[in-house]
Design a protein around this motif. Structure first.
Motif, PDB file in Angstrom:
ATOM      1  N   ASP A   1     -10.243 -37.128 -11.013  1.00 25.02           N
ATOM      2  CA  ASP A   1     -11.451 -36.734 -10.492  1.00 25.02           C
ATOM      3  C   ASP A   1     -10.887 -36.290  -9.243  1.00 25.02           C
TER       4      ASP A   1
ATOM      5  N   ARG B   1     -20.024 -23.862 -15.972  1.00 24.04           N
ATOM      6  CA  ARG B   1     -21.178 -23.751 -14.978  1.00 24.04           C
ATOM      7  C   ARG B   1     -20.756 -23.971 -13.492  1.00 24.04           C
ATOM      8  N   GLN B   2     -21.985 -23.802 -12.962  1.00 23.25           N
ATOM      9  CA  GLN B   2     -21.687 -23.516 -11.775  1.00 23.25           C
ATOM     10  C   GLN B   2     -20.941 -24.906 -10.608  1.00 23.25           C
ATOM     11  N   GLY B   3     -20.471 -24.687  -9.716  1.00 21.72           N
ATOM     12  CA  GLY B   3     -20.024 -25.289  -8.611  1.00 21.72           C
ATOM     13  C   GLY B   3     -19.382 -26.390  -9.839  1.00 21.72           C
ATOM     14  N   GLY B   4     -18.677 -27.352  -9.064  1.00 20.55           N
ATOM     15  CA  GLY B   4     -17.791 -28.533  -9.756  1.00 20.55           C
ATOM     16  C   GLY B   4     -16.805 -27.668 -10.545  1.00 20.55           C
ATOM     17  N   SER B   5     -15.899 -28.995 -11.205  1.00 18.29           N
ATOM     18  CA  SER B   5     -15.270 -28.441 -12.608  1.00 18.29           C
ATOM     19  C   SER B   5     -15.474 -29.609 -13.945  1.00 18.29           C
TER      20      SER B   5
ATOM     21  N   ALA C   1     -12.240 -29.064 -16.229  1.00 19.47           N
ATOM     22  CA  ALA C   1     -11.080 -30.179 -16.250  1.00 19.47           C
ATOM     23  C   ALA C   1     -11.180 -31.335 -14.948  1.00 19.47           C
TER      24      ALA C   1
ATOM     25  N   ALA D   1     -10.516 -32.714 -11.931  1.00 16.88           N
ATOM     26  CA  ALA D   1     -10.040 -32.194 -10.267  1.00 16.88           C
ATOM     27  C   ALA D   1      -8.754 -32.518  -9.795  1.00 16.88           C
TER      28      ALA D   1
ATOM     29  N   CYS E   1     -15.710 -38.912  -5.868  1.00 15.60           N
ATOM     30  CA  CYS E   1     -15.189 -37.870  -6.593  1.00 15.60           C
ATOM     31  C   CYS E   1     -16.270 -36.895  -6.499  1.00 15.60           C
TER      32      CYS E   1
ATOM     33  N   ASN F   1     -16.779 -34.819  -9.263  1.00 12.71           N
ATOM     34  CA  ASN F   1     -16.985 -35.094 -10.467  1.00 12.71           C
ATOM     35  C   ASN F   1     -18.100 -35.806 -10.851  1.00 12.71           C
TER      36      ASN F   1
ATOM     37  N   TRP G   1     -20.479 -32.735  -6.204  1.00 13.77           N
ATOM     38  CA  TRP G   1     -20.655 -31.391  -5.623  1.00 13.77           C
ATOM     39  C   TRP G   1     -21.612 -30.973  -5.058  1.00 13.77           C
TER      40      TRP G   1
END
Lengths: 313, 534
Positions: A178, A295-299, A301, A303, B103, B105, B147
């Motif tokens: 991440d 989804r909203q925000g974050g990822s 995959a 990062a 982090c 996520n 996040w």
């Protein structure tokens, strides 16, 4: 025993074929999933897979042992991924270019290793046989009559899931994938974890290749992976880096493959090339649907996926 | 590494940690040039210096992230080698990072688990997070992903993560830069308690008043060397600042008179749904900013500042065009470029990734926000020379320190990048400027520079809206101050007619007029409580 005129045994046969087609994808995708969760994009899966197929078949023929063949296949994949890890993690080379080079190198090396084994045939890997269970109508063969690779693949999926979400080491691996800068600042061993993840992915790819030459076809032919390494890579994305979804994706893809084979055999009148493309189209469609539901925000995959980490000290 | 015997120059007891003759070179650049530092148990030791003075490098050496080129670190008089942070943590050194080392996520609990000892179950960890959280008033939901958290909430994770390791030495890098006064007071109580428990604290801050209040000893760095060691309580903030920068800090000229210019920025009943599960909905935000004045928006992080900024800049469109008016033009449905063409400028909170693309050069970053307003392209082809000239102008006008003629934005220190981003917008002479946290993590000299530039811009007739968590800053530059709480905006009051306490109460959701009669009268502590409720 029949339902609406379709024999349960035929259904079971189709299911067994689907599982067989899905197994190599599953093993390779799970390995790549771990590497990508650590932040390394290994585009060399196809090369490691095909090298594993050649090395696995060669060792199995020489020793007569399927187990040794499987181990040799995993070892060959591991060796090639060690080179990949050295280039990308230790020497901070570009991951995409290095991965593509590994695929080309793997295809070439596999031809060399397998050259004297083309045309040879050996018995496929032994299947499980439990008296009383394997013979059960409808389900026995599916549940209790598979070979070791299949059981291993499902155990691997459960193991990878457990590792990533239930262990401290798995948490560290996900954290490194991440944000390698933050985890480095915390004193976690970014490069070591990434190298180990790459090695695991390479061994899985090699094992998946060995399954192809030891069980799925039980002979060796050059470039016999036929793009399955690339499908495994796509499955990781399709599964949004979740091992259980990777299993579902592999089964879906296996199903589409079997379906198009049967459709061609049944002579539906559609061009064979179009039907052959069906599994790939199904995968693309699934990828598109998945990214629509992001989804909203974050990822979704990891990062840091594909980003090179160079600590300075 | 040349072995160096630590010089025997300690007065009193053996220091808990010592660093002697620390030299750290990166290629030809010497970040630390022979630094001596002693930290004793039970003291809060201030480390002062401008951006680039070598504070971060020294901290990283003490935390085992960097190894010194020369010099030694000692623990209770014994030379120790801090090869990696785990070695530092084993000696009881904890760190609260300024640029959070989290982090995005992962959840709060997962981020904390990364540095906790092996074999700690998730449930135990969550219980301990809750325990430390309630002890020190640092409330966090352990299952939230990072996040979704504001800068202030992220810092709470850093602090809790450090405290959970029961450290002997806590290094804090600019810990109050994202906190409200109430939160900062709370932090000071925590720090004083840690000191009284016999721990040592190394406190890095640009806020000299805090240093004078908390710290008994201060070491001041300039250009990688120790230039002064003193008792900050015996000094004034101005004398400390002068020692830090080597020149006298000019005072910001306070705003004068009441702005009588035309209404340039008008919000009328701006209402927006929350952008995500953890976002804040804006509820009927109305405000008018006249040309020639600076209006300050105070509030605790996560009360709608980001959402309001996005609605002003055009990253989020308002439901009706008339809800946002720039110079009378209904702009609520216009995109970012159209708003910039209309004479508005925007500087977002996050420098790297929002205000600037860190891997692009400064001139490329100039193009990103000024392409439509500074003639940086002709027929769709970039005019690189013009972009480079613009970047040079900004660098000269705002005294941006950097390496090389046109380096990547991410290589600048936080304060210098912020000066560059402010300069990029201010040199466009915007009629309306909206800034979110203009001096977050910026040293005193750069902050004064930025504030003066905002005042000068307003005096030239621009309407300036400053969103900040730093009440001192708002009192310094804003003519009127309004408070954003849970997506609603109080009506602005003249800065001269209000107090920190009154604003603090509003930031916590209380109405000072009612509170004065209620049971919470005179209890500024209450200012921080309700803010964590949502």
């Amino acid at each position: 025993m029949t339902i609406h005129g379709v024999s349960l045994d035929i259904v079971q046969m189709v299911l067994i074929t689907i599982v067989a087609a899905a197994t190599p994808l599953m093993i390779a995708a799970l390995g790549e999933l771990v590497a990508e969760r650590a932040g390394v994009l290994n585009l060399g899966v196809e090369g490691m897979m095909v090298l594993g197929a050649a090395a696995g078949f060669a060792v199995a023929v020489e020793t007569g042992s399927t187990l040794l063949g499987a181990l040799a296949g995993a070892g060959a994949g591991l060796a090639l991924s060690a080179l990949f890890g050295l280039l990308t993690v230790v020497l901070s080379a570009n991951q995409v270019a290095s991965g593509l080079a590994m695929t080309i190198l793997g295809l070439g090396l596999s031809g060399l290793v397998g050259a004297s084994y083309v045309g040879l045939k050996r018995d496929p890997a032994p299947h499980l046989s439990v008296p009383g269970l394997t013979d059960l109508p409808g389900l026995g063969g599916l549940l209790f009559g598979q070979d070791g690779f299949v059981y291993f693949a499902f155990a691997l999926a459960a193991g990878v899931w457990w590792f990533l979400w239930r262990t401290r080491a798995g948490l560290i691996l996900r954290a490194i994938g991440d944000d390698h800068t933050a985890t480095h600042a915390l004193g976690l061993q970014v490069r070591k974890v990434r190298v180990l993840a790459v090695l695991f992915g390479g061994a899985c790819a090699g094992l998946a290749g060995a399954y192809l030459s030891l069980s799925y076809t039980s002979f060796w032919a050059p470039a016999m992976t036929a793009g399955r390494g690339w499908i495994a890579l796509a499955l990781v994305v399709f599964a949004s880096w979740n091992p259980l979804r990777a299993v579902a994706g592999a089964l879906l893809f296996g199903g589409a493959t079997v379906l198009q084979l049967n459709a061609q055999a049944a002579g539906l009148g559609l061009p064979g090339q179009l039907l052959s493309a069906l599994p790939y189209l199904a995968t693309i469609l699934a990828l598109v649907l998945l990214s629509l539901g992001r989804r909203q925000g974050g990822s979704l995959a990891p990062a840091a996926l594909g980003r090179v980490f160079t600590p300075h000290r | 590494m040349v072995p160096v015997v630590p010089p025997v120059r300690t007065e009193g007891p053996t220091p808990l940690f010592g660093a002697y003759g620390i030299v750290k070179r990166f290629g030809a650049f010497t970040a630390n040039d022979g630094i001596d530092l002693e930290i004793r148990a039970g003291e809060i030791h201030a480390l002062l210096g401008e951006n680039g003075a070598g504070k971060s490098t020294l901290m990283k050496i003490l935390y085992g992230l960097l190894e010194p080129t020369e010099g030694v670190v000692t623990h209770r008089g014994d030379v120790v080698r801090l090869a990696h942070p785990e070695a530092a943590r084993a000696l009881g050194i904890g760190m609260v990072f300024q640029h959070f080392s989290l982090c995005e996520n992962l959840t709060v609990a997962e981020n904390i688990a990364l540095v906790m000892p092996k074999g700690l179950s998730g449930r135990t960890l969550k219980a301990r997070i809750a325990e430390v959280g309630s002890t020190y008033g640092l409330h966090l939901d352990p299952d939230r992903p990072v996040w979704s958290l504001s800068a202030g909430e992220r810092q709470r994770i850093e602090i809790i993560r450090c405290l959970l390791q029961n450290p002997k030495l806590v290094i804090l890098d600019e810990p109050t830069s994202v906190l409200t006064p109430g939160e900062a007071e709370l932090l000071f109580t925590v720090l004083e308690r840690l000191r009284d428990e016999g721990r040592a604290l190394l406190y890095i801050s640009h806020r000299l008043d805090e240093v004078r209040r908390l710290c008994a000893r201060a070491t001041i760095l300039r250009g990688g060397r120790v230039v002064w060691a003193c008792d900050p309580r015996a000094e004034t903030a101005r004398s400390l600042a002068a020692m830090m920068v080597g020149v006298q800090v000019r005072e910001v000229k306070p705003p004068s008179g009441v702005a009588t210019g035309p209404e340039r920025l008008v919000l009328s009943g701006l209402t927006l749904p929350a952008p995500g599960l953890h976002g804040t909905a804006l509820d009927g935000v109305s405000l008018s900013v006249r040309g020639g004045e600076i209006v300050g928006l105070a509030g605790i992080a996560g009360n709608g500042q980001a959402e309001l900024f996005d609605a002003l800049s055009g990253e989020t469109l308002a439901p009706e065009a008339g809800m946002v008016r720039f110079d009378g033009v209904a702009s609520g449905r216009l995109g970012i470029t159209a708003r910039r063409r209309g004479g508005a400028g925007f500087v977002p909170e996050e420098r790297n990734g929002h205000g600037a693309a860190p891997t692009l050069s400064l001139s490329d970053n100039a193009i990103l926000s000024r392409h439509a307003t500074a003639g940086l392209s002709r027929f769709g082809v970039l005019r690189r020379a013009a972009a480079k000239a613009l970047a040079r102008d900004v660098i000269a006008a705002f005294d941006v320190r950097k390496a090389g003629p046109d380096p990547a934005a991410g290589t600048l220190s936080g304060g210098n990048l912020q000066k560059y981003l402010m300069g990029r917008e201010i040199l466009a002479e915007p009629g309306i400027l909206v800034v979110n946290q203009p001096t977050w993590g910026v040293d005193a000299l750069a902050a004064a520079h930025i504030r003066q530039a905002l005042l000068d811009l307003a005096s030239r007739g621009a309407a300036v809206l400053v969103i900040s968590q730093d009440l001192d800053e708002l009192f310094e530059i804003a003519g009127r101050i309004a408070v954003l709480h849970d997506g609603t905006l109080s009506s602005p009051v003249p800065a001269a007619e209000t107090t920190r306490e009154a604003l603090g109460l509003r930031m916590g959701g209380a109405n000072p007029a009612e509170a004065a009669e209620g049971p919470v009268a005179g209890a500024p502590d209450h200012a921080r409580e309700p803010a964590h409720a949502h």
